[in-house]
Write a protein that holds these residues in place. Structure first.
Motif, short mmCIF file in Angstrom:
data_model
loop_
_atom_site.label_atom_id
_atom_site.label_comp_id
_atom_site.label_asym_id
_atom_site.label_seq_id
_atom_site.Cartn_x
_atom_site.Cartn_y
_atom_site.Cartn_z
N GLY A 3 9.57 -72.37 104.60
CA GLY A 3 9.37 -72.48 103.21
C GLY A 3 8.12 -72.48 102.87
N TRP A 4 7.19 -72.89 103.67
CA TRP A 4 5.55 -72.58 103.42
C TRP A 4 5.33 -71.31 103.36
CZ3 TRP A 4 1.97 -70.64 106.53
CH2 TRP A 4 0.56 -70.84 106.08
N TRP A 5 5.88 -70.29 104.28
CA TRP A 5 5.51 -68.95 104.50
C TRP A 5 5.76 -68.31 103.16
CZ3 TRP A 5 2.19 -66.49 107.67
CH2 TRP A 5 2.39 -65.20 107.78
N SER A 40 3.49 -69.19 100.04
CA SER A 40 2.22 -68.64 100.50
C SER A 40 2.28 -67.32 100.29
CB SER A 40 1.68 -69.31 101.76
OG SER A 40 2.45 -68.56 102.97
N HIS A 41 3.43 -66.66 100.16
CA HIS A 41 3.42 -65.16 100.00
C HIS A 41 3.95 -64.83 98.61
CE1 HIS A 41 2.57 -64.90 104.21
NE2 HIS A 41 2.43 -63.67 104.16
N GLY A 42 4.08 -65.97 97.64
CA GLY A 42 4.48 -65.53 96.31
C GLY A 42 6.04 -65.46 96.39
N VAL A 99 2.25 -70.87 112.63
CA VAL A 99 3.18 -69.78 111.97
C VAL A 99 2.21 -68.62 111.85
CG1 VAL A 99 4.18 -68.73 110.03
CG2 VAL A 99 4.56 -71.00 110.47
N CYS A 100 2.31 -67.62 112.69
CA CYS A 100 1.20 -66.56 112.96
C CYS A 100 -0.20 -66.90 113.41
CB CYS A 100 1.29 -65.43 111.70
SG CYS A 100 2.93 -64.81 111.36
N GLY A 101 -0.35 -67.92 114.25
CA GLY A 101 -1.37 -68.33 114.58
C GLY A 101 -1.97 -69.53 114.08
N THR A 102 -1.49 -69.68 112.96
CA THR A 102 -2.15 -71.02 111.79
C THR A 102 -1.18 -72.15 112.07
OG1 THR A 102 -2.72 -69.13 110.24
CG2 THR A 102 -2.52 -71.62 109.60
N ASP A 103 -2.04 -73.09 112.32
CA ASP A 103 -1.34 -74.70 112.54
C ASP A 103 -0.92 -75.05 110.98
OD1 ASP A 103 -0.64 -77.38 112.62
OD2 ASP A 103 -2.00 -77.49 114.58
N VAL A 104 0.18 -75.21 110.76
CA VAL A 104 0.81 -75.63 109.38
C VAL A 104 1.11 -77.06 109.28
CG1 VAL A 104 1.02 -73.18 108.74
CG2 VAL A 104 2.77 -74.58 109.61
N PRO A 106 5.84 -82.24 98.59
CA PRO A 106 7.15 -82.38 98.02
C PRO A 106 7.64 -80.84 97.77
CG PRO A 106 6.07 -84.10 97.11
CD PRO A 106 4.99 -83.44 98.10
N GLU A 107 6.80 -80.11 97.41
CA GLU A 107 7.04 -78.78 96.93
C GLU A 107 7.46 -78.03 98.15
OE1 GLU A 107 4.99 -74.64 94.98
OE2 GLU A 107 3.74 -76.16 95.98
N VAL A 108 6.98 -78.25 99.34
CA VAL A 108 7.41 -77.58 100.64
C VAL A 108 8.78 -78.20 101.17
CG1 VAL A 108 6.98 -76.94 103.07
CG2 VAL A 108 5.22 -76.79 101.35
N SER A 109 9.16 -79.55 100.79
CA SER A 109 10.28 -80.01 101.12
C SER A 109 11.32 -79.29 100.54
CB SER A 109 10.20 -81.50 100.74
OG SER A 109 11.44 -82.28 101.08
N MET A 110 11.16 -79.19 99.19
CA MET A 110 12.46 -78.43 98.28
C MET A 110 12.45 -77.08 98.99
SD MET A 110 13.81 -80.53 96.74
CE MET A 110 15.14 -79.14 96.05
N ALA A 111 11.22 -76.39 99.09
CA ALA A 111 11.48 -74.90 99.65
C ALA A 111 12.16 -74.92 101.08
CB ALA A 111 10.05 -74.51 99.89
N ALA A 112 12.01 -75.93 101.76
CA ALA A 112 12.59 -76.00 102.98
C ALA A 112 14.04 -76.03 102.89
CB ALA A 112 12.37 -77.12 103.95
#
Length: 224
Positions: free
Chosen positions: A40-42, A45-47, A79-84, A91-97
């Protein structure tokens, strides 16, 4: 290999109790929700709208996810070498998940990774469909729940401690919305496995909930 599946709705305390159990048994703890949060974060972060199935599917081939554990046994997600690990707890990422978890291609990609981990070591794995879909042959299946109001209060306090600006009502509405999303999705929805033991932690202290979980699992594994 031994596997313990802990399923339940958002804010039920799955991660806290699963970590406790894994430490007691010296098993590896796998927070599957963090993996969906990472996707979800990915997307965000990519729009890409997490509800846009085709858009999210286009991003999947480039997502390289690694699950590791630090010296204290805490799960880290990269994710792709970045610790997320910290970035995915909003909350935003929670809903995206919740949104990306409805997409079959996302679930298939992550489930295979989860199963591969369980084939290699003893695990305590939590999520929403571990006992019903990811690891249906788990030695122990727990369905952990609590009232929406109590779950919202717990999550609200957690977010306040992390400095996230929100209100109890906003968190409660997010909980209710996510429950609906997770339970109504067509592919591998949130539901209690037929052979799972239900543990309702409403009104229980953390110590009481840990004790109840440990007793249940001990009884189940005693016969293994």
């Amino acid at each position: 290999m031994i596997s313990v599946a802990i399923d339940g709705p958002s804010g039920a305390g799955k991660s806290t109790l699963a970590k406790y159990l894994a430490e007691k048994y010296r098993f590896i703890y796998i927070d599957t929700g963090a993996m969906y949060r990472a996707v979800g974060w990915w997307a965000l972060s990519h729009g890409t709208d997490p509800k846009d199935e085709e858009g999210v599917k286009r991003l999947l081939p480039e997502i390289e996810m690694n699950i590791t554990h630090d010296g204290a046994g805490v799960q880290r997600v990269s994710v792709c070498g970045t610790d997320v690990s910290e970035k995915i707890r909003t909350p935003e990422v929670s809903m995206a998940a919740s949104d990306v978890s409805k997409i079959p291609a996302v679930r298939l990609k992550l489930v295979e990774l989860q199963r591969e981990i369980a084939r290699q070591q003893n695990v305590v794995m939590d999520g929403r469909d571990i006992g019903t879909y990811v690891l249906p042959e788990s030695n122990v299946k727990i369905f952990l729940t609590a009232s929406p109001q109590e779950r919202a209060q717990r999550r609200y306090q957690e977010l306040l401690e992390k400095g996230v600006s929100t209100t109890y009502d906003e968190v409660l509405q997010d909980i209710i919305k996510r429950d609906k999303n997770d339970s109504s999705r067509a592919f591998a929805p949130l539901k209690k496995a037929e052979d799972a033991v239900e543990l309702d932690t409403t009104g229980l202290s953390l110590q009481q909930a840990c004790a109840a979980l440990l007793e249940t699992v001990s009884q189940k594994l005693g016969g293994e």
